[in-house]
Design a protein around this motif. Structure first.
Motif, short mmCIF file in Angstrom:
data_model
loop_
_atom_site.label_atom_id
_atom_site.label_comp_id
_atom_site.label_asym_id
_atom_site.label_seq_id
_atom_site.Cartn_x
_atom_site.Cartn_y
_atom_site.Cartn_z
N ILE A 16 0.80 -1.19 0.09
CA ILE A 16 -0.03 0.00 -0.12
C ILE A 16 0.88 1.16 -0.02
CG2 ILE A 16 -1.82 1.21 1.20
CD1 ILE A 16 -2.04 -1.63 2.70
N PHE A 17 0.72 1.93 -0.89
CA PHE A 17 1.72 3.43 -1.20
C PHE A 17 0.96 4.45 -0.89
CE2 PHE A 17 3.44 -0.15 -3.81
CZ PHE A 17 4.84 0.03 -3.74
N PHE A 18 1.27 5.51 -0.16
CA PHE A 18 0.73 6.69 0.19
C PHE A 18 1.59 7.75 0.70
CE2 PHE A 18 -0.16 3.75 3.50
CZ PHE A 18 -0.04 4.55 4.62
N THR A 46 3.99 -4.21 8.25
CA THR A 46 5.24 -3.47 8.45
C THR A 46 5.03 -2.14 7.54
OG1 THR A 46 6.62 -5.21 8.43
CG2 THR A 46 7.78 -3.23 8.31
N VAL A 47 5.32 -0.88 8.26
CA VAL A 47 5.23 0.59 7.68
C VAL A 47 6.81 0.66 7.30
CG1 VAL A 47 4.51 2.73 7.85
CG2 VAL A 47 3.27 0.88 9.07
N LEU A 48 6.81 1.16 6.26
CA LEU A 48 8.22 1.57 5.55
C LEU A 48 8.21 3.14 4.96
CD1 LEU A 48 9.02 -1.28 3.30
CD2 LEU A 48 9.73 -1.03 5.70
N VAL A 75 5.38 3.21 2.69
CA VAL A 75 4.55 1.63 2.05
C VAL A 75 4.31 0.98 3.18
CG1 VAL A 75 5.20 -0.41 0.85
CG2 VAL A 75 5.99 2.11 0.28
N ILE A 76 3.13 0.44 3.16
CA ILE A 76 2.70 -0.76 4.28
C ILE A 76 2.72 -2.00 3.44
CG2 ILE A 76 0.95 -1.63 5.96
CD1 ILE A 76 0.05 1.07 6.00
N LEU A 100 -1.89 3.88 -4.07
CA LEU A 100 -1.60 2.58 -4.93
C LEU A 100 -1.44 1.45 -4.29
CD1 LEU A 100 -0.68 1.39 -7.86
CD2 LEU A 100 1.81 2.05 -6.89
N LEU A 101 -2.33 0.33 -4.63
CA LEU A 101 -2.21 -0.94 -3.81
C LEU A 101 -1.75 -2.20 -5.10
CD1 LEU A 101 -5.74 -1.27 -2.67
CD2 LEU A 101 -3.66 -0.43 -1.42
N THR A 102 -0.65 -2.76 -4.63
CA THR A 102 -0.20 -3.64 -5.48
C THR A 102 -0.56 -5.16 -4.74
OG1 THR A 102 2.04 -3.55 -4.83
CG2 THR A 102 1.25 -2.37 -6.77
#
Length: 118
Positions: A16-18, A46-48, A75-76, A100-102
Motif C-alpha cells: 500500500i503506497f501513500f 510493516t510500515v516503511l 509503504v505498508i 496505490l495498491l499492489t
C-alpha cells in the motif's frame, strides 16, 4: 494469550503506497491501516518510510527539502493468504482517499516470532 498466526507457504504480498500526511478520521492513515489489519487477524504489517518518491501527481516528495510538514512516501507491506488479503481490500478502499495498491504472489520460507519472556 494472543492469536497464533499461520501464513500459508503460497501467500500474497499486499503493498500500500501513500503519503505520510494522509489521515483516516483523526488517525494517521498508516496507523489506522495497521490497527485494522491487526483487528482482522492478518499475519502482520510493516510500515516503511521512504526518503524520496513521487506518484500520480508527479509532485516530488523528499526529505532533502526542509519544511514543517514533510509528506514523505510510506509503504505498508502485509503478507497473508490470498483469501485474507482479499477480505481486507474492501476495508482499505473505505479508508483510503488515494494511493496505490499492489498484489503479488510470494512464497513464505519461514514465519515465526519470538516467544514472550516468562
Amino acid at each position: 494469550m494472543g492469536v497464533s498466526m499461520q501464513v500459508p507457504r503460497d501467500a500474497v504480498l499486499l503493498r500500500i503506497f501513500f503519503g505520510e500526511d494522509e489521515k483516516s478520521g483523526r488517525l494517521p492513515l498508516y496507523e489506522a491501516i495497521v490497527l485494522k489489519a491487526r483487528e482482522m487477524h492478518l499475519a502482520g504489517a510493516t510500515v516503511l518510510r521512504g526518503p524520496m518518491g513521487f506518484g500520480k501527481s508527479s509532485r516530488l516528495h523528499t526529505a532533502k527539502i526542509l519544511r514543517l510538514s514533510m509528506d514523505l512516501p510510506l509503504v505498508i507491506e502485509i503478507v497473508d493468504s490470498e483469501e485474507k488479503i482479499e477480505q481486507f481490500l474492501p476495508v482499505l478502499d473505505e479508508m483510503m482517499g488515494g494511493g496505490l495498491l499492489t498484489l503479488e504472489k510470494v512464497r513464505v520460507v519461514d514465519y515465526r516470532g519470538k516467544e514472550p519472556a516468562a
